[in-house]
Design an enzyme around this catalytic site. Sequence first.
Site, short mmCIF file in Angstrom:
data_model
loop_
_atom_site.label_atom_id
_atom_site.label_comp_id
_atom_site.label_asym_id
_atom_site.label_seq_id
_atom_site.Cartn_x
_atom_site.Cartn_y
_atom_site.Cartn_z
CE LYS A 1 -4.32 -1.88 1.66
NZ LYS A 1 -5.26 -2.01 2.77
NE ARG B 1 -7.52 -8.42 0.95
CZ ARG B 1 -7.18 -7.68 -0.10
NH1 ARG B 1 -6.21 -6.79 0.01
NH2 ARG B 1 -7.80 -7.83 -1.25
C1 9MG Z 1 -10.04 -5.65 -0.29
N1 9MG Z 1 -9.04 -5.06 0.57
C2 9MG Z 1 -8.03 -4.23 0.20
N2 9MG Z 1 -7.31 -3.86 1.27
C3 9MG Z 1 -7.88 -4.48 2.34
C4 9MG Z 1 -7.61 -4.49 3.71
O1 9MG Z 1 -6.63 -3.77 4.22
N3 9MG Z 1 -8.40 -5.23 4.52
C5 9MG Z 1 -9.43 -5.95 4.00
N4 9MG Z 1 -10.18 -6.67 4.85
N5 9MG Z 1 -9.74 -5.97 2.70
C6 9MG Z 1 -8.97 -5.24 1.89
#
Ligand code: 9MG
Length: 268
Positions: free
Chosen positions: A213, A247
């Site tokens: 990110k 994630r």
């Molecule tokens: C779909 N998506 C993109 N970034 C995310 C994040 O930080 N958390 C979750 N739960 N979904 C995300």
Amino acid sequence: MREPTTNPRVMGIVNVTPDSFSDGGRFLDVGSAIAQGLRLHEEGADLVDVGGESTRPGAAAVDVAEELRRVIPVVEALVSEGVEVSVDTMKPEVMRAAIGAGAAMINDVNAFRAAGAIEAIASSKVDACVMHMKGTPETMQADPRYDDVVAEVSAYLVERARALEAAGVAPERIVIDPGFGFGKTLEHNVALFRALPAICSMGYPVLVGLSRKKSIGDITGRKVDERVAGSVAAALLAVQNGANLVRVHDVRETVDAIKVWRALGGDR
Ligand code: 9MG
């Protein structure tokens, strides 16, 4: 400080979005998305998050029919290969179809605020990830402001988790997520990250998503495809601070890092 979780899980990311043109129409490469999901599974992902609508800042919405067309064949194929699948969607129709196709989790960046979303999940047995987002993906990064980001995000997550529980979703099925980058500046993200021990003490498993990110880019000065090391560092520190689920795009590297962390006593 909260003890680190002893068994952190890794969620791999699969985006099913059209990426080329064929005969004048958008060509949707479902086969590549399935191959990517299988690769992440082989690399050690505990589950794979499949999404058909981009949630990047500025991203435009897609309609239900298109999202179903993108996501459901991928879910069906991965589930048939024994992969645990999460589906990243804000739409109740997609949630219901994904649950019917065998998804084990619905990951809703909109925290089940759409009409019918809570009902879609409550009538099933799947897990639910409620994430904090200020605004919508289209507008969220336009000067986000908070008086107290940690207090506001925490209160929101509890309110949404309670709304699911009131509809009959057992607390063990609920995962909360501060939503790094969703209506937050770097300062907001850092404050939330530093508050992870407190957020992880709120009574629900916590998911952290910082992989590749902008915050990682802001800290390191790296472009998106050069953010692997920064992303792995963030995932590992999230786990150290109590996150139950990370994630990530770079599953193999994250799984290796967690193995080393555990072997060297990080989970004590
Ligand atoms: C779909 N998506 C993109 N970034 C995310 C994040 O930080 N958390 C979750 N739960 N979904 C995300």
